[in-house]
Write a protein that holds these residues in place. Structure first.
Motif, PDB file in Angstrom:
ATOM      1  N   SER A  90      -5.679   9.491  15.028  1.00  0.00           N
ATOM      2  CA  SER A  90      -4.563   9.846  14.148  1.00  0.00           C
ATOM      3  C   SER A  90      -4.869   9.532  12.687  1.00  0.00           C
ATOM      4  N   LEU A  91      -5.989   8.886  12.443  1.00  0.00           N
ATOM      5  CA  LEU A  91      -6.392   8.506  11.083  1.00  0.00           C
ATOM      6  C   LEU A  91      -7.680   9.219  10.700  1.00  0.00           C
ATOM      7  N   SER A  92      -7.969   9.196   9.421  1.00  0.00           N
ATOM      8  CA  SER A  92      -9.237   9.779   8.972  1.00  0.00           C
ATOM      9  C   SER A  92      -9.733   9.034   7.741  1.00  0.00           C
ATOM     10  N   GLY A  93     -11.027   9.208   7.476  1.00  0.00           N
ATOM     11  CA  GLY A  93     -11.644   8.642   6.281  1.00  0.00           C
ATOM     12  C   GLY A  93     -11.494   7.144   6.173  1.00  0.00           C
ATOM     13  N   GLN A  94     -11.189   6.699   4.960  1.00  0.00           N
ATOM     14  CA  GLN A  94     -11.068   5.272   4.664  1.00  0.00           C
ATOM     15  C   GLN A  94      -9.931   4.626   5.443  1.00  0.00           C
ATOM     16  N   ASP A  95      -8.920   5.404   5.834  1.00  0.00           N
ATOM     17  CA  ASP A  95      -7.810   4.838   6.612  1.00  0.00           C
ATOM     18  C   ASP A  95      -8.289   4.267   7.938  1.00  0.00           C
ATOM     19  N   VAL A  96      -9.296   4.894   8.537  1.00  0.00           N
ATOM     20  CA  VAL A  96      -9.829   4.382   9.799  1.00  0.00           C
ATOM     21  C   VAL A  96     -10.432   3.000   9.575  1.00  0.00           C
ATOM     22  N   VAL A  97     -11.224   2.869   8.537  1.00  0.00           N
ATOM     23  CA  VAL A  97     -11.861   1.589   8.217  1.00  0.00           C
ATOM     24  C   VAL A  97     -10.796   0.541   7.899  1.00  0.00           C
ATOM     25  N   ASP A  98      -9.844   0.903   7.053  1.00  0.00           N
ATOM     26  CA  ASP A  98      -8.789  -0.044   6.675  1.00  0.00           C
ATOM     27  C   ASP A  98      -7.968  -0.484   7.884  1.00  0.00           C
TER      28      ASP A  98
END
Length: 117
Positions: A90-98
């Motif tokens: 449900s997340l992508s990019g930097q949101d996954v890392v965060d």
């Protein structure tokens, strides 16, 4: 940061359990002999740059080896549950890392997890 994400309960529970498993493994290992297998130990000469020594040890018992193996296997299972959870899609990019970092920093429910600053 963890408040920013609404982690599913099964993901939170897996993170809490991995804290407990890791704490149990740390405690178990801290009480075991330094060598898994029997070893005669050693003492380095005093004139060495960094002398070391280890006492003789009978090694770990079969039960101790099994306990360590079981905890390590459970830790691996939980890590796979956490890493492969569908919620991450449900997340992508930097949101996954965060979000992954936020999950790691969740306050443990029993005080066994990482210290949060």
């Amino acid at each position: 940061m963890a408040e920013k994400y609404d982690f599913p309960s099964d993901l939170r529970n897996a993170q809490q359990e991995i804290y407990r498993v890791r704490a149990e493994l740390r405690a178990l290992l801290a009480g075991l002999d330094w060598s898994v297998e029997p070893h005669e130990g050693w003492t380095d000469p005093a004139d060495r740059w960094h002398p070391t020594q280890r006492p003789a040890t009978p090694g770990w018992s079969a039960e101790e080896k099994q306990s360590v193996a079981a905890l390590r296997a459970r830790e691996l299972e939980l890590a796979a549950v956490i890493l492969d959870h569908d919620w991450w899609e449900s997340l992508s990019g930097q949101d996954v890392v965060d979000a992954r970092m936020a999950l790691k920093r969740l306050a443990p429910d029993d005080g066994t997890g990482p210290a949060t600053a």
